[in-house]
Write a protein that holds these residues in place. Structure first.
Motif, PDB file in Angstrom:
ATOM      1  N   LEU A   1     -17.575  -6.817  -1.434  1.00 43.01           N
ATOM      2  CA  LEU A   1     -17.686  -5.649  -2.305  1.00 43.01           C
ATOM      3  C   LEU A   1     -17.419  -6.026  -3.759  1.00 43.01           C
ATOM      4  CD1 LEU A   1     -17.998  -2.575  -2.684  1.00 43.01           C
ATOM      5  CD2 LEU A   1     -15.541  -2.379  -2.265  1.00 43.01           C
ATOM      6  N   THR A   2     -16.486  -6.930  -3.979  1.00 36.33           N
ATOM      7  CA  THR A   2     -16.162  -7.352  -5.339  1.00 36.33           C
ATOM      8  C   THR A   2     -17.387  -7.938  -6.021  1.00 36.33           C
ATOM      9  OG1 THR A   2     -13.896  -7.832  -4.649  1.00 36.33           O
ATOM     10  CG2 THR A   2     -14.625  -8.800  -6.719  1.00 36.33           C
TER      11      THR A   2
ATOM     12  N   TRP B   1     -11.694 -10.213 -11.542  1.00 41.73           N
ATOM     13  CA  TRP B   1     -10.864  -9.321 -10.740  1.00 41.73           C
ATOM     14  C   TRP B   1     -10.096 -10.039  -9.638  1.00 41.73           C
ATOM     15  CZ3 TRP B   1     -14.313  -4.359  -9.850  1.00 41.73           C
ATOM     16  CH2 TRP B   1     -14.579  -3.794 -11.110  1.00 41.73           C
ATOM     17  N   ARG B   2     -10.414 -11.291  -9.382  1.00 41.68           N
ATOM     18  CA  ARG B   2      -9.668 -12.048  -8.382  1.00 41.68           C
ATOM     19  C   ARG B   2      -8.626 -12.929  -9.062  1.00 41.68           C
ATOM     20  NH1 ARG B   2     -14.750 -13.709  -4.483  1.00 41.68           N
ATOM     21  NH2 ARG B   2     -14.944 -11.678  -3.429  1.00 41.68           N
ATOM     22  N   ILE B   3      -7.493 -13.088  -8.409  1.00 38.54           N
ATOM     23  CA  ILE B   3      -6.384 -13.864  -8.967  1.00 38.54           C
ATOM     24  C   ILE B   3      -6.335 -15.213  -8.278  1.00 38.54           C
ATOM     25  CG2 ILE B   3      -3.887 -13.925  -9.320  1.00 38.54           C
ATOM     26  CD1 ILE B   3      -3.920 -10.856  -9.077  1.00 38.54           C
ATOM     27  N   THR B   4      -6.503 -16.274  -9.040  1.00 37.41           N
ATOM     28  CA  THR B   4      -6.459 -17.629  -8.499  1.00 37.41           C
ATOM     29  C   THR B   4      -5.018 -18.124  -8.468  1.00 37.41           C
ATOM     30  OG1 THR B   4      -8.654 -18.095  -9.389  1.00 37.41           O
ATOM     31  CG2 THR B   4      -7.301 -19.991  -8.749  1.00 37.41           C
ATOM     32  N   VAL B   5      -4.593 -18.596  -7.295  1.00 38.64           N
ATOM     33  CA  VAL B   5      -3.221 -19.065  -7.102  1.00 38.64           C
ATOM     34  C   VAL B   5      -3.241 -20.576  -6.929  1.00 38.64           C
ATOM     35  CG1 VAL B   5      -1.153 -18.909  -5.666  1.00 38.64           C
ATOM     36  CG2 VAL B   5      -2.592 -16.885  -6.019  1.00 38.64           C
TER      37      VAL B   5
ATOM     38  N   LEU C   1      -7.473  -8.203  -4.733  1.00 39.62           N
ATOM     39  CA  LEU C   1      -6.725  -6.961  -4.593  1.00 39.62           C
ATOM     40  C   LEU C   1      -7.644  -5.754  -4.395  1.00 39.62           C
ATOM     41  CD1 LEU C   1      -3.959  -7.497  -7.305  1.00 39.62           C
ATOM     42  CD2 LEU C   1      -3.845  -7.936  -4.854  1.00 39.62           C
ATOM     43  N   LEU C   2      -8.880  -5.830  -4.930  1.00 35.96           N
ATOM     44  CA  LEU C   2      -9.827  -4.739  -4.726  1.00 35.96           C
ATOM     45  C   LEU C   2     -10.174  -4.588  -3.244  1.00 35.96           C
ATOM     46  CD1 LEU C   2     -11.780  -2.576  -5.789  1.00 35.96           C
ATOM     47  CD2 LEU C   2     -13.476  -4.387  -6.105  1.00 35.96           C
TER      48      LEU C   2
ATOM     49  N   ILE D   1      -5.913 -10.516   5.736  1.00 35.35           N
ATOM     50  CA  ILE D   1      -6.899 -11.599   5.756  1.00 35.35           C
ATOM     51  C   ILE D   1      -7.820 -11.512   4.541  1.00 35.35           C
ATOM     52  CG2 ILE D   1      -8.864 -12.544   7.032  1.00 35.35           C
ATOM     53  CD1 ILE D   1      -7.464 -11.700   9.594  1.00 35.35           C
ATOM     54  N   ALA D   2      -8.241 -10.294   4.214  1.00 33.24           N
ATOM     55  CA  ALA D   2      -9.145 -10.113   3.075  1.00 33.24           C
ATOM     56  C   ALA D   2      -8.479 -10.469   1.758  1.00 33.24           C
ATOM     57  CB  ALA D   2      -9.633  -8.666   3.020  1.00 33.24           C
TER      58      ALA D   2
END
Length: 599
Positions: A169-170, A185-189, A201-202, A418-419
Motif C-alpha cells: 500500500l505504501t 515514509w519508511r524508517i530504515t534501521v 508504520l503506515l 510482520i508487516a
C-alpha cells in the motif's frame, strides 16, 4: 429421541468426572506425551458430522454470530477479496513472458479453474453454513489432523499475504500522489539484515484500523467493503474504457520488435497460454474467504451460490477486459512487467496523469483485499479454536459485536508485527502454495463425501480413496512432464497418455462406484467431473510454483505437525474426555431464509 437422551446422559457422565488436563503440571504433561501414539490413533483421524459442526462445535464459541449478510454482501466481499494489487503486476509478467496478447485467454482459463473450485466450496458452505470454511469441510471428511494441517498452513499464508499487501500500500499510494513514499515514509534501521531493516508504520496503522473494524461489526465491514469496491471498480472501468479507446488492434498480433519477438495472437502457442493462466490464477485467490462468512448469511442455500460463483464470474469478465485493454495499448514485447498499466498510459501522449489514477485504484484494491482476507483468517482461526487443537479462547464470539474478537485481534497484531519490518519481496516468496493446496484438498473432499457412506454401510472409503490417489498421480505425472520434458512430439504423446489415463480412471470410477449421499439444497453439477477437473488443475498449478514456495510449505508443515503432536492432539483429547467436544445445543437444523433455525 432415545439418541438425544443417550447423548445427554453421556454429557452428564463426562461432566461429573472430569479428566485432569494434560497441561496441569509437568508430570501430567509427561504422562500425556507417553500416551501420544494412542492419542494420535484416536484423534488424528476423528471426523465430525455436519450436525455436530452446526450445533455442538459451534456452541463452543458462546455467543452466536449475527446472520446479517445477503448475496450482494457476498458478491461484494468476493470481488473485494480477489481484485487487489496482484492483477496490476501479474498481467504484465504473464503477457510478456508467456502468453503475449493471448493473456486474455489465460485469464479466461484461470477464471474457469477458479469457478470449478468455487463450486466445490459452495456445496460444502450451503450444506454446512459454519465459519470454518475449508477447515470444517476437511474435518468432516478426512479428520482432525488433515484439517489442522491445511487450515494452519492457510492461516499462515493469509498472515504473510496480508502483511505483504499492507506494505505494498505504501508504494501504490506513492504512485497515486506522486511521492516516493517507500523512501520518505519508511524508517530504515541500521544494523538489521537486508529485507528486515525498513519499518513501515503506515502498513501497521492500516492493519490495526481494519482489525478494529472487523472486530466491531461484520455487517459494517461489508458496507465499507461495498463502498471501497464500487469506487475501485470505477477505476478499473476507467482503465478498460480508455484502453480500448486509445488502443490499436494491430498490437494484438504485431510485436514492437518483429525481428526479436514472435508474432501472432498466441506467440508462444497453447503452452504459453496455459503457463500464463498458472501465473495469473493467483489474482483470483480471495473468493474462498467468502465461504467463511457462511455462518453470518441470512439464507445460505440462496445467497452463498450467488455470492461465491457470481463474484468469480464478475471478476473474470473484468480481468479479461483489463488484459485486452493492455494488450491493445502496448505490444506485448514492450510491456513493463513491474507496472504494465501505468507504463502503458505513460507511453500515450497526454495520458501520463492516468498512472496516478491507476495508483489510486490499486490502493483501494489493496484495502478491500486486506479487509476481506482479515475477515476470513479470523473465522478460520475461530473454528480451529472450537476444535480445541489451539487454545479455545480464540474461538470466543463477543456477545455484543457477534464477531470472533479474540481471533481477529490476535491475528491482527501478528500480521502488523510482520508487516512492520519484513520486506515485500521476502513475503511474496512465501505465499500461494497453501491456498492452492487447500483448493486441491477441498476438491478431493467433495468427491469423498459424496461417494463414501458416513457409517460405511453402503460404500466404504477404499474405492474412493483409491480413485483419488490414482487420479492425483495421473495429474502429477502430467504436470511433471509439462514442466520438465523438452518440447517435441514425445512430450505431446506423453501428455496425451497421462490425460487419457486420468479420464479413463475417472470414467471407471463414475461407472463402478455409486454415489452414497446427495446434498439436499445445492450440489456440484456433473459429479464427479467438475471436482475432478478442479483437482487436476490445482495439481497443475501447484507444479508451476517455485522452489521457495515448496520449501516454506515443507518447513511450516513440519512446524504444524510438531505443534499438533506436542499440543493439539492432547488438547483435543482432553476436550473429548471431559465432554467439551460434546457440550452444546444438540438441536441443529437448516437455516431458513428468514434467518430462523429449522429443526
Amino acid at each position: 429421541m432415545e439418541k438425544m437422551q443417550s447423548l445427554t446422559a453421556a454429557d452428564s457422565s463426562f461432566s461429573s468426572s472430569p479428566t485432569p488436563s494434560s497441561f496441569a503440571s509437568l508430570a501430567a504433561y509427561g504422562r500425556a506425551l507417553a500416551e501420544t501414539p494412542r492419542r494420535l490413533r484416536r484423534r488424528a483421524g476423528s471426523v465430525t458430522t455436519t450436525l455436530e459442526e452446526m450445533s455442538r462445535v459451534r456452541a463452543r464459541s458462546g455467543a452466536e454470530m449475527n446472520r446479517s449478510l445477503r448475496w450482494p454482501d457476498l458478491v461484494g466481499l468476493g470481488i473485494g477479496g480477489m481484485i487487489g494489487a496482484g492483477v496490476f503486476v501479474a498481467t504484465g509478467r504473464a503477457a510478456r513472458i508467456y502468453a503475449g496478447p493471448a493473456i486474455v485467454l489465460s485469464y479466461a482459463i484461470a477464471g474457469l479453474c477458479a469457478l470449478l473450485s468455487a463450486f466445490c466450496y459452495t456445496e460444502f458452505a450451503v450444506d454446512m453454513p459454519v465459519a470454518g470454511g475449508a477447515f470444517s469441510y476437511l474435518r468432516v471428511t478426512f479428520g482432525e489432523f488433515a484439517a489442522f494441517l491445511t487450515g494452519a498452513n492457510l492461516i499462515m499464508e493469509y498472515v504473510f499475504s496480508n502483511a505483504a499487501v499492507a506494505r505494498s500500500l505504501t508504494a501504490y499510494l506513492g504512485t497515486a500522489i506522486g511521492v516516493d513514499t517507500a523512501a520518505k515514509w519508511r524508517i530504515t534501521v541500521a544494523g538489521l539484515p537486508e529485507g528486515f531493516n525498513q519499518f513501515d508504520l503506515l502498513a501497521v496503522a492500516v492493519i490495526i484500523l481494519i482489525t478494529v473494524c472487523i472486530c466491531c461489526s461484520t455487517k459494517d465491514s461489508s458496507v465499507l467493503n461495498m463502498i471501497l469496491t464500487a469506487i475501485h471498480i470505477a477505476f478499473i472501468l476507467f482503465i478498460i474504457v480508455v484502453g480500448f479507446w486509445l488502443g490499436d488492434v494491430r498490437n494484438l498480433t504485431h510485436p514492437a520488435k518483429p525481428a526479436e519477438s514472435p508474432g501472432g495472437f498466441m506467440p508462444y502457442g497453447v503452452a504459453g497460454v496455459f503457463n500464463g493462466a498458472a501465473m495469473v490464477y493467483l489474482s483470483y485467490i480471495g473468493y474462498d474467504a467468502v465461504s467463511t462468512m457462511a455462518e453470518e448469511v441470512r439464507c445460505p442455500e440462496r445467497d452463498i451460490p450467488v455470492g461465491v460463483s457470481g463474484s468469480v464470474a464478475v471478476v473474470t469478465v473484468l480481468y479479461c477486459l483489463m488484459a485486452a485493454s493492455m494488450a491493445m495499448l502496448v505490444p506485448y514485447d514492450a510491456i513493463k512487467t513491474e507496472s504494465p498499466f501505468s507504463a502503458a498510459f505513460a507511453g500515450s501522449d497526454g495520458w501520463g496523469w492516468a498512472s496516478y489514477v491507476i495508483g489510486a485504484g490499486a490502493s483501494l484494491g489493496i484495502l478491500t483485499s486486506l479487509l476481506v482476507s482479515m475477515l476470513g483468517q479470523a473465522r478460520y482461526l475461530c473454528v480451529i479454536g472450537r476444535s480445541s487443537v489451539v487454545p479455545t479462547w480464540l474461538a470466543q464470539v463477543h456477545p455484543k459485536t457477534a464477531t470472533p474478537v479474540n481471533a481477529s485481534a490476535f491475528l491482527g497484531v501478528f500480521t502488523a508485527a510482520i508487516a512492520l519490518f519484513t520486506d515485500l519481496d521476502v513475503l511474496l516468496n512465501l505465499v500461494s502454495i497453501g491456498t492452492l493446496f487447500v483448493f486441491y484438498m477441498v476438491g478431493n473432499a467433495v468427491i469423498y463425501r459424496r461417494y463414501v457412506s458416513p457409517d460405511g454401510s453402503a460404500t466404504g472409503p477404499w474405492p474412493t480413496l483409491s480413485f483419488l490417489i490414482a487420479f492425483s498421480s495421473a495429474a502429477l505425472a502430467f504436470t511433471l512432464i509439462w514442466q520438465l520434458a523438452p518440447p517435441g512430439s514425445t512430450k505431446a504423446a506423453l501428455l496425451c497418455i497421462c490425460a487419457a489415463a486420468a479420464v479413463a480412471v475417472l470414467q471407471a470410477f463414475r461407472l463402478l462406484v455409486p454415489e452414497a449421499q446427495e446434498p439436499v439444497h445445492w450440489r456440484v453439477p456433473l459429479m464427479p467431473w467438475i471436482p475432478a477437473a478442479s483437482v487436476f488443475l490445482n495439481v497443475f498449478l501447484l507444479g508451476s510454483l517455485d522452489r521457495p514456495s515448496y520449501l516454506r510449505f515443507v518447513v511450516f508443515s513440519a512446524f504444524v505437525v510438531v505443534a499438533y503432536v506436542f499440543y493439539g492432539v492432547h488438547s483435543s483429547f482432553d476436550a473429548e474426555e471431559n465432554g467439551s467436544l460434546l457440550h452444546g445445543n444438540h438441536h441443529a437444523g437448516r437455516i431458513a431464509c428468514s434467518g430462523s433455525l429449522l429443526v
